[in-house]
Design an enzyme around this catalytic site. Structure first.
Site, PDB file in Angstrom:
ATOM      1  N   ASP A  34      36.388 117.545  41.397  1.00  0.00           N
ATOM      2  CA  ASP A  34      36.196 118.994  41.419  1.00  0.00           C
ATOM      3  C   ASP A  34      37.001 119.546  42.595  1.00  0.00           C
ATOM      4  O   ASP A  34      37.097 118.889  43.639  1.00  0.00           O
ATOM      5  CB  ASP A  34      34.706 119.330  41.609  1.00  0.00           C
ATOM      6  CG  ASP A  34      34.398 120.777  41.260  1.00  0.00           C
ATOM      7  OD1 ASP A  34      33.679 121.005  40.281  1.00  0.00           O
ATOM      8  OD2 ASP A  34      34.899 121.682  41.971  1.00  0.00           O
ATOM      9  N   LEU A 147      26.003 122.101  24.766  1.00  0.00           N
ATOM     10  CA  LEU A 147      24.762 121.950  25.528  1.00  0.00           C
ATOM     11  C   LEU A 147      24.217 123.304  25.959  1.00  0.00           C
ATOM     12  O   LEU A 147      24.960 124.259  26.156  1.00  0.00           O
ATOM     13  CB  LEU A 147      24.969 121.058  26.749  1.00  0.00           C
ATOM     14  CG  LEU A 147      25.882 121.513  27.881  1.00  0.00           C
ATOM     15  CD1 LEU A 147      25.217 122.501  28.806  1.00  0.00           C
ATOM     16  CD2 LEU A 147      26.335 120.305  28.654  1.00  0.00           C
ATOM     17  N   PHE A 243      15.413 129.774  18.037  1.00  0.00           N
ATOM     18  CA  PHE A 243      16.072 131.058  18.339  1.00  0.00           C
ATOM     19  C   PHE A 243      15.425 132.249  17.651  1.00  0.00           C
ATOM     20  O   PHE A 243      16.066 133.228  17.314  1.00  0.00           O
ATOM     21  CB  PHE A 243      17.582 130.978  18.075  1.00  0.00           C
ATOM     22  CG  PHE A 243      18.286 130.398  19.263  1.00  0.00           C
ATOM     23  CD1 PHE A 243      18.129 129.053  19.571  1.00  0.00           C
ATOM     24  CD2 PHE A 243      19.040 131.182  20.117  1.00  0.00           C
ATOM     25  CE1 PHE A 243      18.705 128.501  20.711  1.00  0.00           C
ATOM     26  CE2 PHE A 243      19.625 130.645  21.256  1.00  0.00           C
ATOM     27  CZ  PHE A 243      19.457 129.290  21.548  1.00  0.00           C
ATOM     28  N   LEU A 244      14.111 132.136  17.441  1.00  0.00           N
ATOM     29  CA  LEU A 244      13.364 133.267  16.870  1.00  0.00           C
ATOM     30  C   LEU A 244      12.334 133.769  17.877  1.00  0.00           C
ATOM     31  O   LEU A 244      11.354 134.398  17.502  1.00  0.00           O
ATOM     32  CB  LEU A 244      12.676 132.845  15.569  1.00  0.00           C
ATOM     33  CG  LEU A 244      13.580 132.653  14.363  1.00  0.00           C
ATOM     34  CD1 LEU A 244      12.771 132.278  13.133  1.00  0.00           C
ATOM     35  CD2 LEU A 244      14.414 133.903  14.071  1.00  0.00           C
ATOM     36  N   LYS A 245      12.542 133.462  19.152  1.00  0.00           N
ATOM     37  CA  LYS A 245      11.618 133.948  20.174  1.00  0.00           C
ATOM     38  C   LYS A 245      12.039 135.351  20.576  1.00  0.00           C
ATOM     39  O   LYS A 245      13.078 135.546  21.233  1.00  0.00           O
ATOM     40  CB  LYS A 245      11.687 133.042  21.407  1.00  0.00           C
ATOM     41  CG  LYS A 245      10.594 132.021  21.454  1.00  0.00           C
ATOM     42  CD  LYS A 245      10.503 131.453  22.858  1.00  0.00           C
ATOM     43  CE  LYS A 245      10.110 130.007  22.821  1.00  0.00           C
ATOM     44  NZ  LYS A 245      10.565 129.277  23.988  1.00  0.00           N
ATOM     45  N   CYS A 254      27.178 132.559  28.625  1.00  0.00           N
ATOM     46  CA  CYS A 254      27.959 132.225  27.432  1.00  0.00           C
ATOM     47  C   CYS A 254      27.911 133.254  26.308  1.00  0.00           C
ATOM     48  O   CYS A 254      28.964 133.634  25.780  1.00  0.00           O
ATOM     49  CB  CYS A 254      27.511 130.880  26.885  1.00  0.00           C
ATOM     50  SG  CYS A 254      27.600 129.602  28.130  1.00  0.00           S
ATOM     51  N   LYS A 314      17.017 131.874  31.898  1.00  0.00           N
ATOM     52  CA  LYS A 314      16.047 131.175  31.065  1.00  0.00           C
ATOM     53  C   LYS A 314      15.360 130.143  31.941  1.00  0.00           C
ATOM     54  O   LYS A 314      15.833 129.880  33.058  1.00  0.00           O
ATOM     55  CB  LYS A 314      16.716 130.517  29.856  1.00  0.00           C
ATOM     56  CG  LYS A 314      17.693 129.409  30.238  1.00  0.00           C
ATOM     57  CD  LYS A 314      18.514 128.969  29.071  1.00  0.00           C
ATOM     58  CE  LYS A 314      17.969 127.745  28.428  1.00  0.00           C
ATOM     59  NZ  LYS A 314      18.910 127.069  27.532  1.00  0.00           N
TER      60      LYS A 314
HETATM   61  C1  UGA Z   1      24.171 128.641  24.820  1.00  0.00           C
HETATM   62  C2  UGA Z   1      24.095 127.856  23.505  1.00  0.00           C
HETATM   63  O1  UGA Z   1      22.743 127.746  23.095  1.00  0.00           O
HETATM   64  C3  UGA Z   1      24.691 126.458  23.694  1.00  0.00           C
HETATM   65  O2  UGA Z   1      24.707 125.769  22.454  1.00  0.00           O
HETATM   66  C4  UGA Z   1      26.117 126.598  24.217  1.00  0.00           C
HETATM   67  O3  UGA Z   1      26.720 125.337  24.441  1.00  0.00           O
HETATM   68  C5  UGA Z   1      26.090 127.357  25.526  1.00  0.00           C
HETATM   69  O4  UGA Z   1      25.518 128.659  25.291  1.00  0.00           O
HETATM   70  C6  UGA Z   1      27.507 127.485  26.024  1.00  0.00           C
HETATM   71  O5  UGA Z   1      28.326 128.120  25.361  1.00  0.00           O
HETATM   72  O6  UGA Z   1      27.843 126.860  27.034  1.00  0.00           O
HETATM   73  P1  UGA Z   1      22.672 128.698  27.034  1.00  0.00           P
HETATM   74  O7  UGA Z   1      23.411 129.959  27.333  1.00  0.00           O
HETATM   75  O8  UGA Z   1      22.559 127.661  28.073  1.00  0.00           O
HETATM   76  O9  UGA Z   1      23.333 127.978  25.756  1.00  0.00           O
HETATM   77  O10 UGA Z   1      21.170 129.078  26.653  1.00  0.00           O
HETATM   78  P2  UGA Z   1      20.371 129.417  25.309  1.00  0.00           P
HETATM   79  O11 UGA Z   1      19.274 128.465  25.182  1.00  0.00           O
HETATM   80  O12 UGA Z   1      21.269 129.575  24.160  1.00  0.00           O
HETATM   81  O13 UGA Z   1      19.726 130.834  25.680  1.00  0.00           O
HETATM   82  C7  UGA Z   1      20.532 131.997  25.841  1.00  0.00           C
HETATM   83  C8  UGA Z   1      19.647 133.202  26.048  1.00  0.00           C
HETATM   84  O14 UGA Z   1      18.975 133.555  24.852  1.00  0.00           O
HETATM   85  C9  UGA Z   1      18.567 133.001  27.122  1.00  0.00           C
HETATM   86  O15 UGA Z   1      18.470 134.138  27.936  1.00  0.00           O
HETATM   87  C10 UGA Z   1      17.320 132.804  26.298  1.00  0.00           C
HETATM   88  O16 UGA Z   1      16.158 133.183  26.988  1.00  0.00           O
HETATM   89  C11 UGA Z   1      17.596 133.720  25.102  1.00  0.00           C
HETATM   90  N1  UGA Z   1      16.834 133.343  23.903  1.00  0.00           N
HETATM   91  C12 UGA Z   1      17.049 132.149  23.294  1.00  0.00           C
HETATM   92  C13 UGA Z   1      15.886 134.213  23.385  1.00  0.00           C
HETATM   93  O17 UGA Z   1      15.673 135.324  23.894  1.00  0.00           O
HETATM   94  N2  UGA Z   1      15.188 133.844  22.269  1.00  0.00           N
HETATM   95  C14 UGA Z   1      15.379 132.655  21.657  1.00  0.00           C
HETATM   96  O18 UGA Z   1      14.691 132.399  20.644  1.00  0.00           O
HETATM   97  C15 UGA Z   1      16.330 131.786  22.178  1.00  0.00           C
END
Ligand code: UGA
Length: 420
Positions: A34, A147, A243-245, A254, A314
């Site tokens: 890095d 991920l 992803f239905l929360k 991202c 999150k």
């Molecule tokens: C996201 C994708 O899920 C990964 O697959 C991807 O690799 C990553 O982006 C990336 O491009 O590097 P991440 O941003 O770490 O991952 O987190 P998520 O779990 O996708 O959550 C994203 C946001 O959506 C959070 O703020 C979470 O609280 C919100 N969320 C997620 C909801 O409000 N409701 C849900 O049901 C799920």
């Protein structure tokens, strides 16, 4: 086969770190580089600089298979895991990838270069052309990372699928062998398709969140219960449970960035991405629903003391990039509320992101290391991250208004939920 290859991972962020740990877990020796020497010094000592479930334990366990270096070494495979932040026009900045490739070529003109960083559709082909122009024989492969933070280690060890994009069949087949240690579900395709898979995945996931949030907002008016609705809707396998929360909207480094990048590529091709544009619009609105709810109850927020619980985008991560809390806190400040802020991991990241985004510094006294102190003598409390200690919170004062932005509180019955 494991010991024959020299593997180097460039960029020790979430992506590079989890890839290095996952490869080490499968018995590969990995050299980790890095440009940030501070990170490398810490890692050499065996201490992790980011909070992520499983990282610390795996680092300890696999320390002998991981070599942390301050100079880019000679290697057979280079995995590029550097960040590609948003430019002002929405496109993603691929200059760090380009720099890495130039540095690699100076060391090896034959090594395979695997780009894991999210990059615009067309980037890998351009990079391969650049390599060819420099009379080097390096092969460029794209392997998007899927991920999610908070479960990065688990996602890397047990990925749903591996996607490989490129033209060189030999390189693709060696990488298939390397990644078969993790899954047999490997898809090889051309660069542009692999680049699109990454954007399409994030765009659809973000859209699912915005869509359920919109249903939740309707539920709130009609008296339906979004938790019951989501549960039953998710049972349809074609839709799926995840992803239905519903809640206060999505954050993170991202979704918004990738949606913007996707839309900017579409614009170049005269395609107006109406659905994904609406996904972002809906999220911009959703982020502030918790403040709107509070305003309706308290009339004015001026001089009111409001606790904000959860600053990370999150749970499970110390990352506050694009977290909903940034927008909510800014809105509370604009409404001249007094703040009490709590997060078990993300306070430092939050301070940095807030300063960068709004050019304002939040008084240190607003941050409370203990949740119990943050919820003392307050008028209201907003929950923005479903950390365990927040979910299990017991707040006895019945006069406090609680807005549960994640619909997650277990023991507080009088909280105001989003979408209910
Ligand atoms: C996201 C994708 O899920 C990964 O697959 C991807 O690799 C990553 O982006 C990336 O491009 O590097 P991440 O941003 O770490 O991952 O987190 P998520 O779990 O996708 O959550 C994203 C946001 O959506 C959070 O703020 C979470 O609280 C919100 N969320 C997620 C909801 O409000 N409701 C849900 O049901 C799920």
């Amino acid at each position: 086969m494991n010991s024959n290859f020299k593997i180097c991972v460039i960029g020790m962020g979430y992506v590079g770190m989890s890839l290095s740990l996952a490869l080490a877990e499968k018995d590969y020796n990995v050299t980790c580089f890095d440009v940030n020497k501070e990170k490398i010094v810490k890692l050499k000592k065996g201490s992790m600089y980011i909070y992520e479930e499983g990282f610390e334990k795996s680092l300890k366990k696999n320390h002998n298979k991981l070599t942390f270096v301050e100079e880019l070494p000679k290697s057979d495979f280079y995995f590029i895991c550097v960040n590609t932040p948003s430019l002002k026009n929405g496109k993603c900045d691929t200059s760090r990838i380009k720099d890495c490739i130039n540095n690699i070529i100076n060391i090896s003109k034959t090594a395979t270069i695997i780009i894991k960083s999210t990059c615009e559709i067309g980037t890998c082909r351009k990079m391969q052309k650049m390599v060819n122009k420099l009379n080097a024989n390096n092969t460029v492969i794209f392997s998007p990372e899927f991920l999610a933070q908070g479960s990065a280690y688990e996602n890397s060890i047990n990925p749903d699928r591996i996607v490989l994009g490129g033209e060189n069949q030999k390189a693709l087949s060696i990488l298939q062998k390397i990644f078969s240690a993790f899954t047999q579900n490997i898809y090889a395709m051309d660069w542009e398709s692999a680049e699109t898979v990454k954007y399409a995945s994030n765009a659809l996931l973000a859209t699912k969140v915005s869509a359920i949030n919109e249903i939740a907002n309707l539920c709130e008016k009609t008296g339906a219960n979004i938790l019951e609705v989501s549960k039953a809707v998710g049972e349809d396998k074609r839709i799926g449970k995840s992803f239905l929360k519903a809640g206060c909207g999505f954050g993170g480094s991202c979704f918004e960035k990738d949606l913007k990048a996707l839309m900017s590529i579409a614009e170049i091709h005269n395609i107006d991405m109406k659905v994904f544009n609406a996904t972002l619009q809906a999220n911009n609105h959703q982020r502030l629903t918790v403040v709107e709810k509070l305003k309706r109850r308290l009339k004015s927020l001026c001089g009111k003391t409001i606790a904000v619980l959860g600053l990370a985008f999150k749970k499970g991560t110390n990352d506050a990039r694009e977290s909903v809390a940034l927008y909510v806190v800014n809105e509370l400040i604009n409404n001249r509320a007094n703040l009490k802020l709590y997060d078990p991991q993300a306070c430092e990241s939050f301070k940095y992101e807030f300063k960068t985004k709004f050019d304002k510094t939040i008084n240190e006294n607003c941050f409370y290391p203990k949740i119990q102190d943050a919820i003392k003598n307050i008028d209201a409390c907003i929950v923005l991250t479903d950390w365990d200690e927040i979910v299990n919170l017991k707040l006895k004062d019945k006069n406090v208004i609680i807005i549960d932005g994640r619909n997650c509180l277990k023991y507080i019955e009088n909280s105001i939920k989003v979408g209910m």
